[in-house]
Design a protein around this motif. Structure first.
Motif, short mmCIF file in Angstrom:
data_model
loop_
_atom_site.label_atom_id
_atom_site.label_comp_id
_atom_site.label_asym_id
_atom_site.label_seq_id
_atom_site.Cartn_x
_atom_site.Cartn_y
_atom_site.Cartn_z
N LEU A 217 6.71 15.41 10.52
CA LEU A 217 5.46 15.17 11.25
C LEU A 217 5.04 13.71 11.15
CD1 LEU A 217 3.39 18.35 10.26
CD2 LEU A 217 4.70 17.93 12.36
N VAL A 218 5.30 13.08 10.02
CA VAL A 218 4.98 11.67 9.85
C VAL A 218 5.81 10.83 10.81
CG1 VAL A 218 5.04 9.72 8.23
CG2 VAL A 218 4.29 11.96 7.45
N ILE A 219 7.11 11.11 10.90
CA ILE A 219 7.97 10.36 11.81
C ILE A 219 7.60 10.66 13.26
CG2 ILE A 219 10.34 10.02 12.60
CD1 ILE A 219 9.92 8.78 9.90
N GLU A 220 7.39 11.92 13.59
CA GLU A 220 7.02 12.28 14.96
C GLU A 220 5.76 11.53 15.40
OE1 GLU A 220 6.73 16.45 15.85
OE2 GLU A 220 8.48 16.93 14.63
N ASN A 221 4.77 11.48 14.54
CA ASN A 221 3.52 10.80 14.88
C ASN A 221 3.77 9.33 15.18
OD1 ASN A 221 0.50 10.64 14.96
ND2 ASN A 221 0.87 9.27 13.22
N ASN A 222 4.70 8.73 14.42
CA ASN A 222 5.01 7.32 14.67
C ASN A 222 5.75 7.11 15.98
OD1 ASN A 222 7.53 5.20 14.21
ND2 ASN A 222 5.52 4.37 13.65
N ARG A 223 6.49 8.12 16.42
CA ARG A 223 7.38 7.94 17.57
C ARG A 223 6.69 8.11 18.91
NH1 ARG A 223 9.43 5.11 17.93
NH2 ARG A 223 11.15 5.71 19.27
N ARG B 43 -2.75 9.22 8.74
CA ARG B 43 -2.78 10.23 7.66
C ARG B 43 -3.65 11.42 8.08
NH1 ARG B 43 -6.40 11.59 4.12
NH2 ARG B 43 -7.69 9.77 4.59
N LEU B 44 -4.82 11.14 8.61
CA LEU B 44 -5.72 12.23 9.03
C LEU B 44 -5.10 13.07 10.15
CD1 LEU B 44 -9.12 10.30 9.00
CD2 LEU B 44 -8.39 12.08 7.39
N VAL B 45 -4.46 12.38 11.11
CA VAL B 45 -3.81 13.09 12.22
C VAL B 45 -2.71 14.01 11.70
CG1 VAL B 45 -2.29 12.77 14.21
CG2 VAL B 45 -4.35 11.38 13.99
N SER C 103 0.85 -1.19 0.00
CA SER C 103 0.00 0.00 0.00
C SER C 103 0.88 1.23 0.00
CB SER C 103 -0.90 0.00 1.24
OG SER C 103 -1.46 1.28 1.48
N SER C 104 0.53 2.21 -0.80
CA SER C 104 1.27 3.47 -0.82
C SER C 104 0.27 4.62 -0.76
CB SER C 104 2.14 3.56 -2.07
OG SER C 104 3.04 4.64 -1.98
N ILE C 105 0.43 5.50 0.21
CA ILE C 105 -0.47 6.63 0.36
C ILE C 105 0.36 7.91 0.45
CG2 ILE C 105 -2.26 5.28 1.53
CD1 ILE C 105 -1.34 6.49 4.19
N VAL C 106 -0.27 9.02 0.13
CA VAL C 106 0.35 10.34 0.27
C VAL C 106 -0.32 11.05 1.44
CG1 VAL C 106 0.75 12.60 -0.77
CG2 VAL C 106 1.01 10.52 -2.15
N GLU C 107 0.49 11.44 2.41
CA GLU C 107 0.00 12.21 3.55
C GLU C 107 0.37 13.67 3.31
OE1 GLU C 107 1.10 10.59 7.33
OE2 GLU C 107 0.75 8.51 6.69
N ASN C 108 -0.61 14.54 3.41
CA ASN C 108 -0.38 15.96 3.18
C ASN C 108 0.21 16.61 4.43
OD1 ASN C 108 -1.31 16.05 0.46
ND2 ASN C 108 -3.42 15.92 1.22
N GLY C 109 1.44 16.21 4.71
CA GLY C 109 2.15 16.73 5.86
C GLY C 109 3.64 16.56 5.66
N ASN C 110 4.42 17.35 6.36
CA ASN C 110 5.87 17.29 6.29
C ASN C 110 6.37 15.93 6.79
OD1 ASN C 110 8.67 17.90 7.91
ND2 ASN C 110 8.49 19.16 6.06
N SER D 144 7.21 16.86 -1.04
CA SER D 144 7.33 18.32 -1.01
C SER D 144 7.42 18.72 0.46
CB SER D 144 6.12 18.98 -1.68
OG SER D 144 4.97 18.89 -0.86
N ALA D 145 7.45 20.01 0.72
CA ALA D 145 7.52 20.47 2.11
C ALA D 145 6.33 19.99 2.92
CB ALA D 145 7.62 21.99 2.15
N THR D 146 5.20 19.78 2.27
CA THR D 146 3.99 19.39 3.00
C THR D 146 3.33 18.15 2.41
OG1 THR D 146 2.69 20.97 1.68
CG2 THR D 146 3.53 21.74 3.82
N GLU D 147 4.11 17.27 1.78
CA GLU D 147 3.59 16.01 1.25
C GLU D 147 4.62 14.91 1.48
OE1 GLU D 147 1.15 16.58 -2.77
OE2 GLU D 147 3.11 17.58 -2.81
#
Length: 412
Positions: free
Chosen positions: A193-199, A360-362, A183-190, A321-324
């Motif tokens: 933020l993706v790594i922080e949310n996981n941590r 992704r929503l978070v 599965s591959s998704i695009v999260e509209n966030g830096n 990108s900066a936000t994707e």
């Protein structure tokens, strides 16, 4: 758009144990610097080696401006190259993955062997030296079934990771696995933020009902200071697993770039499923029992992973990108496990498909808030968000070191 000295000033001005400034999450100059100093210089998790299941199999990924292709050669060695024809720059492979006996440019059919050598270039005339126009190599290593690539001319040392990772992954038998689902998704966030949310799992109880059936949101699960802080439950789990031949205890690199630890699931759950039972009848590799918990492995800047008794889940994070940010997840099962007999995809994937979408929503709502001029950095919980602090500190130390001006040469 911030200059690199301005980014360095933002880093220097940050308040310890607080989130980063708006510019460090959103600015285009920061994004460019993150690519230059992090993603173009560090080892990145690319694919599980089992995805290249036979000679001629290939997979591609995009790291910032760089398209990369990874192949398994006729000698079974996995190699990586810049996915760029040496003639006029056409991308050689446009699909995410596939199989080919040769790498053939679709533009003018320049043809490369799977080891990158140019074999055919039509009508190039006398004196053309094909040996000078092989594909440009990308550094590539297979560590226990996880393939890492590095775009730097001289990559950072990886030996300190190789030994423990290969030891911890050995019982999972990744070389005898296959990709059951991707599965591959695009999260509209830096990406940060993706790594922080996981941590952290501070958010888990309110966001992840499927995951919280089996994964504990106890902050000690992610403790950053090693075994002496672990609960009796975790220590007992390590003792049981190690007695069965499963390396389990906490090990972390001195810079905190990566960590390994095997943790129990809630209430003796066997797997990340809605029933809490194993999703796959055939266990991975030499895993001795279903309730071995999850071997957690993260490596900054772009991967976290779970290795269980019955399957494994690997995650790859790449900034767009900066936000994707692109987040790719692959579920691995034993290569002999038969879909419809030994497992079904809905049971195997439901918990983490749900969790990925919830995350992704978070992340997207987090990014929208940070884009507001009203945003200012807030304090982390040192009980719940210790892992986030550790990641942010790692990122800031790395960037500060690489953005620092080099000492001027002494006058002769």
């Amino acid at each position: 758009m911030l200059s690199q000295p301005e980014i360095a000033a933002e880093l220097a001005a940050r308040q310890p144990n607080f989130s980063l400034s708006r510019a460090l999450y959103c600015d285009e100059g920061t994004y460019a610097a993150d690519l230059e100093h992090v993603f173009y210089r560090e080892w990145l998790f690319a694919i599980p080696a089992c995805e290249l299941d036979r000679p001629g199999a290939y997979a591609t990924l995009q790291v910032g401006a760089y398209p990369v292709v990874i192949t398994r050669g006729n000698d079974s060695v996995i190699r990586a190259f810049h996915n760029v024809c040496r003639h006029r720059g056409q991308r050689l492979c446009s699909k995410d993955h596939g199989h080919t006996p040769k790498l053939v440019c679709p533009y003018h059919q320049w043809t490369y062997d799977l080891d990158g050598k140019l074999q055919y270039a039509r009508d190039m005339g006398e004196g053309f030296d094909a040996g000078k126009f092989g594909l440009k190599k990308v550094h590539c290593v297979d560590l226990g079934g996880m393939v890492f690539v590095c775009l730097a001319d001289v990559p950072p040392p990886i030996a300190e990771l190789a030994k423990p990772l290969m030891s911890y992954l050995a019982p999972s038998g990744l070389k005898d696995a296959k990709v059951a689902f991707s599965s591959s998704i695009v999260e509209n966030g830096n990406w940060k933020l993706v790594i922080e949310n996981n941590r952290e799992c501070y958010h888990c109880g309110g966001s992840h009902p499927s995951l919280c059936r089996t994964f504990s949101d106890n902050p000690k699960i992610g403790a950053m200071d090693g075994p002496h802080s672990a609960s009796d439950e975790i220590l007992a789990h390590w003792t049981r697993c190690e007695g069965a031949g499963l390396p389990s205890r906490f090990v972390m690199h001195p810079t905190s770039q990566w960590r390994l630890a095997r943790i129990p699931l809630l209430n003796n759950a066997e797997s990340y499923t809605m029933s809490t039972k194993a999703a796959v009848a055939k266990r991975m590799g030499a895993m001795p029992f279903n309730d071995a918990g999850s071997l957690l492995f993260f490596h900054y800047p772009n991967t976290w992973n779970h290795f269980l008794g019955d399957h494994a889940i690997v995650f790859r994070v790449l900034p767009i990108s900066a936000t994707e940010t692109q987040v790719t997840t692959k579920w691995l099962v034993h290569k002999d496990a038969v879909e419809g007999k030994d497992y079904d995809l809905e049971t195997l994937t439901r918990v983490w498909l749900n969790t990925n979408d919830e995350d992704r929503l978070v992340v997207e709502e987090n990014q929208k808030g940070i884009l507001s001029p009203a945003y200012e950095p807030g304090p982390y919980s040192m009980i719940q968000e210790e892992g986030v602090v550790q990641f942010v500190d790692w990122y800031c130390r790395l960037m500060e070191g690489r953005l620092s001006p080099r000492p001027a040469m002494a006058a002769e």
